[in-house]
Motif scaffolding. Structure first.
Motif, mmCIF file in Angstrom:
data_model
loop_
_atom_site.group_PDB
_atom_site.id
_atom_site.type_symbol
_atom_site.label_atom_id
_atom_site.label_comp_id
_atom_site.label_asym_id
_atom_site.label_seq_id
_atom_site.Cartn_x
_atom_site.Cartn_y
_atom_site.Cartn_z
ATOM 1 N N ALA A 244 -108.447 -47.036 7.779
ATOM 2 C CA ALA A 244 -108.538 -46.671 7.030
ATOM 3 C C ALA A 244 -110.437 -45.991 7.787
ATOM 4 N N THR A 245 -109.534 -44.743 7.459
ATOM 5 C CA THR A 245 -110.121 -42.908 8.025
ATOM 6 C C THR A 245 -110.998 -41.974 6.988
ATOM 7 N N ALA A 246 -112.201 -41.849 6.840
ATOM 8 C CA ALA A 246 -112.076 -40.840 5.783
ATOM 9 C C ALA A 246 -112.239 -39.142 6.609
ATOM 10 N N THR A 247 -111.227 -38.520 7.417
ATOM 11 C CA THR A 247 -110.896 -37.775 7.649
ATOM 12 C C THR A 247 -109.948 -36.166 6.457
ATOM 13 N N GLN A 248 -110.727 -35.118 7.251
ATOM 14 C CA GLN A 248 -109.086 -34.731 6.605
ATOM 15 C C GLN A 248 -107.989 -34.238 6.789
ATOM 16 N N PRO A 249 -107.121 -34.107 5.222
ATOM 17 C CA PRO A 249 -106.103 -34.644 5.984
ATOM 18 C C PRO A 249 -105.579 -34.112 6.890
ATOM 19 N N SER A 250 -103.981 -34.464 7.248
ATOM 20 C CA SER A 250 -103.147 -33.505 8.106
ATOM 21 C C SER A 250 -102.098 -32.028 7.262
ATOM 22 N N ALA A 251 -101.381 -30.969 8.043
ATOM 23 C CA ALA A 251 -101.163 -30.448 7.095
ATOM 24 C C ALA A 251 -99.527 -30.976 6.369
ATOM 25 N N THR B 275 -96.681 -37.049 -1.131
ATOM 26 C CA THR B 275 -95.942 -37.424 -2.270
ATOM 27 C C THR B 275 -96.717 -39.136 -2.344
ATOM 28 N N TRP B 276 -97.630 -39.999 -2.842
ATOM 29 C CA TRP B 276 -98.153 -40.557 -2.929
ATOM 30 C C TRP B 276 -97.850 -42.020 -3.969
ATOM 31 N N LYS B 277 -97.662 -42.640 -4.320
ATOM 32 C CA LYS B 277 -97.425 -43.563 -5.798
ATOM 33 C C LYS B 277 -97.973 -44.463 -5.963
ATOM 34 N N ILE B 278 -99.077 -44.751 -7.590
ATOM 35 C CA ILE B 278 -99.664 -45.075 -7.102
ATOM 36 C C ILE B 278 -99.622 -46.894 -7.443
ATOM 37 N N ASP B 279 -100.362 -47.134 -7.055
ATOM 38 C CA ASP B 279 -99.783 -49.315 -6.619
ATOM 39 C C ASP B 279 -100.693 -49.828 -7.862
ATOM 40 N N PRO B 280 -100.087 -50.310 -8.356
ATOM 41 C CA PRO B 280 -100.178 -50.803 -9.786
ATOM 42 C C PRO B 280 -100.909 -52.268 -9.343
ATOM 43 N N ALA B 281 -100.981 -52.893 -8.628
ATOM 44 C CA ALA B 281 -102.123 -54.099 -8.310
ATOM 45 C C ALA B 281 -103.126 -54.130 -7.515
ATOM 46 N N HIS B 282 -103.723 -52.536 -7.054
ATOM 47 C CA HIS B 282 -104.984 -51.849 -5.969
ATOM 48 C C HIS B 282 -105.183 -51.417 -6.860
ATOM 49 N N THR B 283 -104.642 -50.770 -8.149
ATOM 50 C CA THR B 283 -105.645 -49.566 -8.582
ATOM 51 C C THR B 283 -106.337 -50.488 -10.277
ATOM 52 N N HIS B 284 -107.117 -49.640 -10.606
ATOM 53 C CA HIS B 284 -108.228 -50.151 -11.393
ATOM 54 C C HIS B 284 -108.683 -48.771 -12.342
ATOM 55 N N VAL B 285 -108.540 -49.621 -13.910
ATOM 56 C CA VAL B 285 -108.874 -48.465 -14.618
ATOM 57 C C VAL B 285 -109.414 -48.912 -15.527
ATOM 58 N N LEU C 52 -100.017 -34.806 -2.846
ATOM 59 C CA LEU C 52 -100.862 -34.221 -1.764
ATOM 60 C C LEU C 52 -100.649 -32.967 -1.240
ATOM 61 N N ASP C 53 -101.427 -31.754 -1.294
ATOM 62 C CA ASP C 53 -101.275 -30.548 -0.419
ATOM 63 C C ASP C 53 -102.287 -30.554 0.241
ATOM 64 N N GLU C 54 -101.448 -30.987 1.693
ATOM 65 C CA GLU C 54 -102.440 -31.336 3.568
ATOM 66 C C GLU C 54 -103.286 -29.704 3.708
ATOM 67 N N ARG C 55 -102.660 -28.865 3.911
ATOM 68 C CA ARG C 55 -102.834 -27.805 3.696
ATOM 69 C C ARG C 55 -104.070 -27.194 3.041
ATOM 70 N N THR C 56 -103.035 -27.162 1.729
ATOM 71 C CA THR C 56 -104.220 -26.191 0.847
ATOM 72 C C THR C 56 -104.918 -27.484 -0.062
ATOM 73 N N PHE C 57 -105.587 -28.172 -0.488
ATOM 74 C CA PHE C 57 -105.979 -29.555 -1.251
ATOM 75 C C PHE C 57 -106.083 -29.003 -2.156
ATOM 76 N N ALA C 58 -106.857 -28.036 -2.373
ATOM 77 C CA ALA C 58 -107.210 -27.341 -4.114
ATOM 78 C C ALA C 58 -105.756 -27.817 -4.812
ATOM 79 N N ASN C 59 -104.190 -27.777 -4.064
ATOM 80 C CA ASN C 59 -103.337 -27.255 -4.653
ATOM 81 C C ASN C 59 -102.460 -28.534 -5.057
ATOM 82 N N SER C 60 -103.197 -30.248 -4.847
ATOM 83 C CA SER C 60 -102.833 -31.319 -5.228
ATOM 84 C C SER C 60 -102.302 -31.346 -6.496
ATOM 85 N N LYS C 61 -101.626 -32.331 -6.686
ATOM 86 C CA LYS C 61 -101.651 -32.775 -7.911
ATOM 87 C C LYS C 61 -101.857 -33.949 -8.389
#
Length: 183
Positions: free
Chosen positions: A2-9, A13-23, A48-57
């Motif tokens: 894993a890296t903490a770099t800025q996403p590529s362009a 879409t990413w589906k939440i993995d319930p087995a590795h997610t905690h609320v 994830l809008d990797e061009r304009t991050f602020a537009n992500s949902k």
């Protein structure tokens, strides 16, 4: 790795993995200690809008009946009409409406619906990393924290203590650890 770099362009879409997610949540009990709990059934999606991050949902759905405070009687009471009333309100939802800040650490604002009441909340979110898993998929992780007042969502049941104060605090601390799989 894993890296903490800025996403590529691109738009991903990413589906939440319930087995590795905690609320998780924490609330004062009798004004002297903290009760913590979690919801074990969480689903959702990140666009994830990797061009304009602020537009992500971000959309998250929590099955309220999956509440777990490690005390079955308390969990039954929390599912009842005194608190969450899971018969009428089986889900907690979060629908992201705005993102401010850089990809590494940002503020995520959204509409949180609990007990049929929707209110805005802003979470402090950290991008925890992104990388390939052993099965050829790609994963991304985020953690977030925030606070709400349960009374703002119609969760007002309480008991007055003989010494003054209340049995259950009004402020609820929320903690999220999200892992999602690229679709």
């Amino acid at each position: 790795m894993a890296t903490a770099t800025q996403p590529s362009a691109g738009l991903t879409t990413w589906k939440i993995d319930p087995a590795h997610t905690h609320v998780e949540f924490a609330v004062k009990h009798m004004m002297i200690s903290t009760v913590k709990g979690r919801f074990s059934e969480v689903t959702g999606e990140i666009t994830l809008d990797e061009r304009t991050f602020a537009n992500s949902k971000v959309n998250i759905d929590v099955n309220v009946a999956s509440i777990d405070t490690r005390e079955s009687q308390r969990d039954t009471h929390l599912r009842s009409g005194d608190f969450f009333d899971v018969e009428k309100f089986p889900a907690i939802t979060f629908r992201g409406t705005a993102i401010e800040g850089p990809f590494d650490q940002f503020k995520l604002t959204g509409d949180l619906t609990i007990h049929g009441v929707t209110r805005p909340i802003t979470l402090d979110v950290t991008h925890e990393g992104r990388g390939k898993d052993p099965w050829g998929g790609e994963r991304i992780g985020f953690s977030g924290t925030g606070k709400i007042k349960r009374s703002d969502f119609g969760l007002t049941w309480n008991a007055v203590l003989e010494t003054g104060g209340f049995l259950v605090g009004d402020e609820v601390k929320i903690s999220l650890d999200i892992e999602a799989v690229k679709q």
